[in-house]
Motif scaffolding. Structure first.
Motif: not given
Ligand code: PMT
Length: 351
Positions: A143-171
């Motif tokens: 995880l990373a802080e959003s640029p304005d420091g108000t939110k939590v985001e998935v770090d850019d480096k891990f977006q692609k892989k996490m999206l794949v895992v998330l889609k399979k989990y949701r399905y």
């Protein structure tokens, strides 16, 4: 290659790796398989877990749902069982299994259109979340802080892989393909395994049992478990534990609880010179379809399939190891292909 987070907190030291040179002598013969009398004694003398009827309803509903759609169902067992030394349990005996084999294999059954009942040790690794929940893979490092420091985001480096895992989990969730059933003690495991096996008998040969859980070999019968925490004064400073062998219920599963299903058990050893003999002996003793042998030290890179016809190693190649390919991505499709042959053979004999 899979990205993993790096952090000064993440040590590469693994304290859970045992000293296999001093492991117990596994060359001595195993206890005999459980008989109907052993089954009767065990299940009569021990109280069923109080939540069993709830599990029975959930499993029956899940099986009916998939039976109507002609979907095959895998029961995947995963993680280690505990042996409590006290009723109000402070102390218990446990084993090393983290549930990696079971959680990973469940994902590959789901990817191959099976529904999965995941009978797992509570708080061990789970399908999909296992990618982020291991203690050497802390989810906060993804995880990373959003640029304005108000939110939590998935770090850019891990977006692609996490999206794949998330889609399979949701399905899997949205399609009702994954039923999670927990256990902690060996006693809960055995009661729940028997119950699920009996519920699954409705689908006959469309069921596959993938028994990857590391089940305790010894336990303390309920008649001898103290109610409260053992006091060190009362035992004179020494704790001597006298355990009984857990009946080898795999034979009852094959003969009586799930006689038409395909059954895959595992054999874990630490000495490679006895692995195949032990796996073959298990196949003969329990009379089922497949034993997968694995060594504690190399279980993530190689396994051996032992069937009545012979044995065959499945090994990751050096590039596969470098690219962190799961060995389960190879072994599960092989089991699925054997399951297809098993179904065909049952149909041919009119079952
Ligand atoms: O979770 P991981 O860290 O990834 O590790 C995975 C694993 C090494 C635990 C897994 O791959 C494995 O080998 N699991 C089985 C280990 C084991 O319990 O072996 P066993 O020889 O004690 O039992 C053999 C089989 O007999 C098991 O499949 C079990 O279902 C069955 N059994 C065991 C005890 C018992 N009382 N009744 C049984 O029927």
């Amino acid at each position: 290659m899979t990205e993993t987070p790096t952090s000064p907190m993440l040590s590469r030291v693994h304290t859970s790796a045992p000293d296999t040179d001093s492991a117990i002598d596994r060359t001595i013969p195993e206890f005999p398989a459980a008989t109907p009398i052993d089954e009767d004694n065990y299940f009569r003398l021990h109280k069923p877990p109080p939540y069993l009827s709830q599990i029975s309803r959930d499993v029956a509903e899940f099986i009916n749902f998939h039976h109507k759609q002609n979907r095959k169902v895998a029961l995947v067992t995963s993680g280690g069982t505990t042996v409590p030394l006290e009723n109000n349990t402070v102390r218990f005996i446990d084993n090393f299994s983290a549930g990696t084999r079971g959680a990973t294999s469940a994902e590959y059954f789901l990817e191959n259109s099976y529904a999965v009942i995941f009978l797992h040790r509570e708080f061990s690794l789970l399908p999909y979340s296992r990618h982020y929940s291991h203690t050497t893979n802390c989810f906060l490092d993804y995880l990373a802080e959003s640029p304005d420091g108000t939110k939590v985001e998935v770090d850019d480096k891990f977006q692609k892989k996490m999206l794949v895992v998330l889609k399979k989990y949701r399905y899997a969730k949205d399609q009702n393909l994954l039923l999670m059933v927990p256990f902690t003690t060996v006693h809960q495991y055995l009661f729940t395994l028997k119950l699920i096996a009996q519920e699954m008998s409705v689908i006959g040969y469309d069921a596959v049992f993938f028994l990857a859980a590391a089940v305790s070999d010894f336990f303390l019968p309920s008649s001898r478990i103290p109610q409260h925490k053992i006091q060190s004064k009362e035992v004179g400073g020494k704790l001597v534990v006298d355990l009984e062998p857990v009946p080898k219920f795999l034979r009852r599963l094959v003969d009586s609880w799930a006689p038409i299903a395909m059954i895959v058990s595992f054999k874990l050893e630490t000495d490679d010179s006895i692995l195949i003999d032990k796996a073959r002996a298990a196949l003969k003793r329990y009379n089922h379809q497949l034993v997968i042998g694995n060594l504690l030290q190399t279980r993530k890179k190689q396994v051996v399939f032992v069937t009545p016809e012979g044995e065959r190693w499945v090994k990751l190649t050096p590039p596969q190891i470098k690219n962190r390919i799961d060995i389960e991505s190879i072994l599960v499709p092989e089991i699925i292909s054997m399951h297809g042959d098993w179904i065909q053979s049952r149909k041919e004999i009119g079952l």
